[in-house]
Design a protein around this motif. Sequence first.
Motif, mmCIF file in Angstrom:
data_model
loop_
_atom_site.group_PDB
_atom_site.id
_atom_site.type_symbol
_atom_site.label_atom_id
_atom_site.label_comp_id
_atom_site.label_asym_id
_atom_site.label_seq_id
_atom_site.Cartn_x
_atom_site.Cartn_y
_atom_site.Cartn_z
ATOM 1 N N LEU A 63 41.755 42.204 37.336
ATOM 2 C CA LEU A 63 42.705 43.023 37.268
ATOM 3 C C LEU A 63 43.425 43.560 38.438
ATOM 4 C CD1 LEU A 63 41.051 44.872 33.953
ATOM 5 C CD2 LEU A 63 43.200 43.296 34.042
ATOM 6 N N LEU A 64 43.050 43.716 39.556
ATOM 7 C CA LEU A 64 42.984 44.121 41.026
ATOM 8 C C LEU A 64 43.345 42.952 41.509
ATOM 9 C CD1 LEU A 64 40.211 45.521 43.143
ATOM 10 C CD2 LEU A 64 41.826 46.865 41.994
ATOM 11 N N LEU A 65 43.930 41.752 40.988
ATOM 12 C CA LEU A 65 44.602 40.688 42.125
ATOM 13 C C LEU A 65 45.431 40.630 41.375
ATOM 14 C CD1 LEU A 65 44.716 38.166 43.811
ATOM 15 C CD2 LEU A 65 43.953 36.983 42.231
ATOM 16 N N ALA A 98 46.959 43.222 39.718
ATOM 17 C CA ALA A 98 47.560 44.218 40.360
ATOM 18 C C ALA A 98 48.673 44.658 41.974
ATOM 19 C CB ALA A 98 46.721 45.286 40.707
ATOM 20 N N LEU A 99 48.227 43.612 42.532
ATOM 21 C CA LEU A 99 48.236 43.217 44.441
ATOM 22 C C LEU A 99 49.710 42.313 43.759
ATOM 23 C CD1 LEU A 99 45.151 43.193 45.904
ATOM 24 C CD2 LEU A 99 47.007 44.750 46.626
ATOM 25 N N LEU A 100 49.593 40.894 43.206
ATOM 26 C CA LEU A 100 49.990 40.361 43.049
ATOM 27 C C LEU A 100 51.754 40.741 41.958
ATOM 28 C CD1 LEU A 100 48.325 37.005 42.481
ATOM 29 C CD2 LEU A 100 49.127 37.588 44.567
ATOM 30 N N LEU A 101 51.546 41.266 40.161
ATOM 31 C CA LEU A 101 51.939 41.385 40.212
ATOM 32 C C LEU A 101 52.478 43.056 39.628
ATOM 33 C CD1 LEU A 101 51.767 38.883 36.767
ATOM 34 C CD2 LEU A 101 53.801 38.578 39.112
ATOM 35 N N PRO A 102 53.020 44.109 40.519
ATOM 36 C CA PRO A 102 53.058 45.860 40.446
ATOM 37 C C PRO A 102 54.488 46.509 39.706
ATOM 38 C CG PRO A 102 53.774 44.801 42.495
ATOM 39 C CD PRO A 102 53.921 43.754 41.743
ATOM 40 N N ILE A 103 53.653 46.953 38.428
ATOM 41 C CA ILE A 103 54.352 47.307 37.876
ATOM 42 C C ILE A 103 55.637 48.606 38.433
ATOM 43 C CG2 ILE A 103 54.349 48.792 35.479
ATOM 44 C CD1 ILE A 103 51.184 48.631 35.358
ATOM 45 N N LYS A 104 56.778 47.795 37.603
ATOM 46 C CA LYS A 104 57.680 49.148 37.447
ATOM 47 C C LYS A 104 57.951 50.177 37.512
ATOM 48 C CE LYS A 104 60.649 45.146 39.072
ATOM 49 N NZ LYS A 104 61.287 44.282 37.870
ATOM 50 N N ASN A 133 33.033 51.579 41.992
ATOM 51 C CA ASN A 133 33.044 50.836 40.966
ATOM 52 C C ASN A 133 33.321 48.982 41.687
ATOM 53 O OD1 ASN A 133 31.944 51.893 38.880
ATOM 54 N ND2 ASN A 133 33.618 52.421 38.193
ATOM 55 N N THR A 134 34.577 48.843 42.664
ATOM 56 C CA THR A 134 34.573 47.817 42.867
ATOM 57 C C THR A 134 33.911 47.005 44.249
ATOM 58 O OG1 THR A 134 36.430 48.196 44.658
ATOM 59 C CG2 THR A 134 37.327 47.454 42.314
#
Length: 184
Positions: free
Chosen positions: A168-170, A172-178, A53-54
């Motif tokens: 949202l991909l950006l 997700a790359l910058l602020l990964p969820i712990k 989808n991207t």
Amino acid sequence: MARQRDIFIAFFRSGMLGFGGGPSTIPLVQKEVVDTFQMMTDEEFADVLAIGNTLPGPIITKMAGYIGYRVGGWLGLINALIAAILPSVILMILFLATLKQFKDFDFVKGMSNGVIPIVAVMLGVLTWDFLKKSHKSLGWKVGGIILCVSIVGMLILKLHPGIIIAGLLLIALLLPIKKEERKE
């Protein structure tokens, strides 16, 4: 050779039955490659769909190319692509040749209108499956925030879905969820 046959059947069926374009073929491809032929898991399919989808272009050809290559190498890629587009090519030639003669008949209009609710249900089921999967990986809180941001972006701000996906991909790359934040 049996694997190549399975690849062809999976994507030919999806291409043949996927009336209405890409969104209607996604649940069909999932049924074939995950359930029927067990070429991948639900989670792997969700990853393929997200990546597909991207990228620009029709979703069925991107998924066919990747899954075909993954399962059957270069021959599998070509096989899956041919199987995915062959039904459309054949049916377009047949339908366009006869549509001009029958386009004003009520049964033709009824067929077109009758397919819309079926596709809506298929997409609804697929959406519910993805919501359940996002709960497992992100939790309800983060998944709900992403859902709300997407809805506001598309429906209220009229942003193109590609912009929302890229954003949202950006994030997700910058602020990964712990990992500990995911459990709710």
